[in-house]
Design an enzyme around this catalytic site. Structure first.
Site, PDB file in Angstrom:
ATOM      1  N   HIS A 210      -0.470   4.731  -9.372  1.00 16.96           N
ATOM      2  CA  HIS A 210      -0.627   4.664  -7.914  1.00 16.96           C
ATOM      3  C   HIS A 210      -0.226   3.269  -7.400  1.00 16.96           C
ATOM      4  O   HIS A 210      -1.051   2.524  -6.843  1.00 16.96           O
ATOM      5  CB  HIS A 210      -2.075   4.969  -7.531  1.00 16.96           C
ATOM      6  CG  HIS A 210      -2.212   6.102  -6.566  1.00 16.96           C
ATOM      7  ND1 HIS A 210      -1.783   7.383  -6.845  1.00 16.96           N
ATOM      8  CD2 HIS A 210      -2.722   6.152  -5.309  1.00 16.96           C
ATOM      9  CE1 HIS A 210      -2.050   8.172  -5.806  1.00 16.96           C
ATOM     10  NE2 HIS A 210      -2.606   7.450  -4.857  1.00 16.96           N
ATOM     11  N   GLY A 215       1.963   6.280   0.251  1.00 19.54           N
ATOM     12  CA  GLY A 215       3.209   6.935  -0.114  1.00 19.54           C
ATOM     13  C   GLY A 215       3.356   7.258  -1.590  1.00 19.54           C
ATOM     14  O   GLY A 215       4.428   7.685  -2.029  1.00 19.54           O
ATOM     15  N   GLY A 217       2.080   9.714  -3.540  1.00 25.39           N
ATOM     16  CA  GLY A 217       2.351  11.118  -3.845  1.00 25.39           C
ATOM     17  C   GLY A 217       3.787  11.496  -3.533  1.00 25.39           C
ATOM     18  O   GLY A 217       4.466  12.154  -4.336  1.00 25.39           O
TER      19      GLY A 217
END
Length: 381
Positions: A210, A215, A217
């Site tokens: 992550h 943004g 995903g």
């Protein structure tokens, strides 16, 4: 009973948060024979998708449809909802009052850019940052576009969920560069695992790291298409896996989390492979539907005056389903006047329609083609 060893460890971050730091890829895998069969089937279906591209007279139409369906679905997963018509109109008019439409359009732009860049450089930190920069250009979060996170992020049930109640807390910002360097190394080094398995592992790892404040995903799902291309499984963005992820959103999240919680690699890999297989089938079905539609529409205009120019205009729409009169003229070699007459004939037959509502800069959409690409679009807002 053998106890599964999770692929990482929970640590206390410098800020005192309980974070999960993943181990580098690859993990030790024991893929079930049934799943190996599903991998083989999905790989075969991707080959059929490539065959469809060679059989279609205008294969660009598959790319057009997949790019936009992927953009709409991936953005919907994150709660950014726009209709196909809004997206198509924005890409003609280049303006919209709704930020959601601009965000979805950015996804399409980022994917097209990534496909172009992939011909010049492999998947890398530089490419990933470029995707993120284009994804957030001019929309919420744009101040951090193209930069890794500088503070702790987390995934909660909703925006108001405190970090103490988060579903998942990824690694701290201080770990991102190291983890992304490891991921880049895995993506670009040889590996004995089946190519679809490698793609599934990379998506899991990216979403677990992550690396961005916002943004993650969408960038992660962009990378699926690019990774499939780099692995030689696709030659272009011809499938839209986010459509499956959006339909089965809870399974998508739960399968990813199962890896972190209980080393559920088989569960995640099977889910991912089924998604690729299903969306490959949908592309094959779309290709057949477009071939049938092309024959039907050719028959529908068989009796018109100036049939040759009208058919030429129709064929232009099967290359790009939204065009101006000037673009029709350029693609067909017709004069502007002949192109205008041909499009007006298609409009009279209910095949084309003007979508901007303007007197200048008008654009026409081939409604039957868009209906085939975006099934059920008329039911969306």
């Amino acid at each position: 009973m053998e106890i599964a060893v999770i692929p990482g460890e929970y640590q206390r971050s410098p800020e005192g948060h309980h974070v999960f730091v993943p181990n580098p890829l690859p993990p030790e895998l024991d893929i079930e024979p049934r799943i190996l069969g599903e991998i083989e089937e999905a790989t075969h279906l991707l080959g059929q998708v490539e065959m469809c591209r060679t059989l279609l007279p205008n294969p660009n139409l598959l790319v057009y449809g997949s790019l936009r369906r992927e953009a709409l679905a991936s953005s919907t997963i994150e709660g950014t909802i726009a209709s196909p018509e809004e997206l198509v109109l924005f890409q003609v008019a280049r303006r919209s009052d709704r930020e959601a439409v601009r965000e979805v359009a950015n996804y399409s732009v980022a994917l097209e850019w990534g496909c172009d860049e992939l011909g010049r450089l492999p998947i890398s930190t530089r490419l990933i940052l470029g995707l993120h920069e284009r994804l957030l250009h001019g929309v919420r979060g744009s101040s951090a576009a193209g930069r890794f996170k500088d503070r702790q992020n987390y995934i909660g049930a909703n925006q108001d969920t405190p970090i103490e109640e988060a579903v998942f807390v990824p690694p701290p910002a201080e770990e991102v560069v190291r983890l992304m360097t490891d991921l880049e190394r895995y993506v670009n080094l040889g590996n004995a695992a089946p190519r679809l398995v490698r793609c599934a592992l990379v998506h899991y790892q990216f979403e677990t790291i992550h690396p961005f404040g916002d943004g993650n995903g969408r960038v992660g799902r962009l990378l699926i298409i690019l990774h499939l291309m780099q692995l030689g499984l696709l030659s272009a963005p011809l499938i839209h896996p986010s459509v499956y992820f959006e339909r089965t959103r809870q399974d998508y999240y739960q399968s990813l989390q199962a890896v972190r919680d209980k080393a559920g690699w088989n569960e995640w890999i099977e889910y991912f492979v089924i998604a690729i297989a299903q969306q490959s089938r949908e592309t094959v079905q779309l290709a057949q539907a477009l071939l049938n539609l092309q024959q039907t529409l050719r028959q529908d205009i068989a009796d018109v005056r100036k049939r040759a120019s009208t058919q030429a205009a129709l064929e232009a729409f099967f290359d790009e389903p939204v065009l101006s009169i000037s673009e029709v003229a350029r693609r067909t070699g017709l004069s502007y006047g002949s192109a205008k007459g041909a499009v007006e004939t298609l409009e009279t037959r209910g095949i084309a329609r003007e979508i901007t509502g303007r007197k200048k800069g008008r654009a026409y959409a081939c409604s039957p083609i868009l209906n085939a690409i975006f099934p059920g679009a008329g039911e969306q807002r």
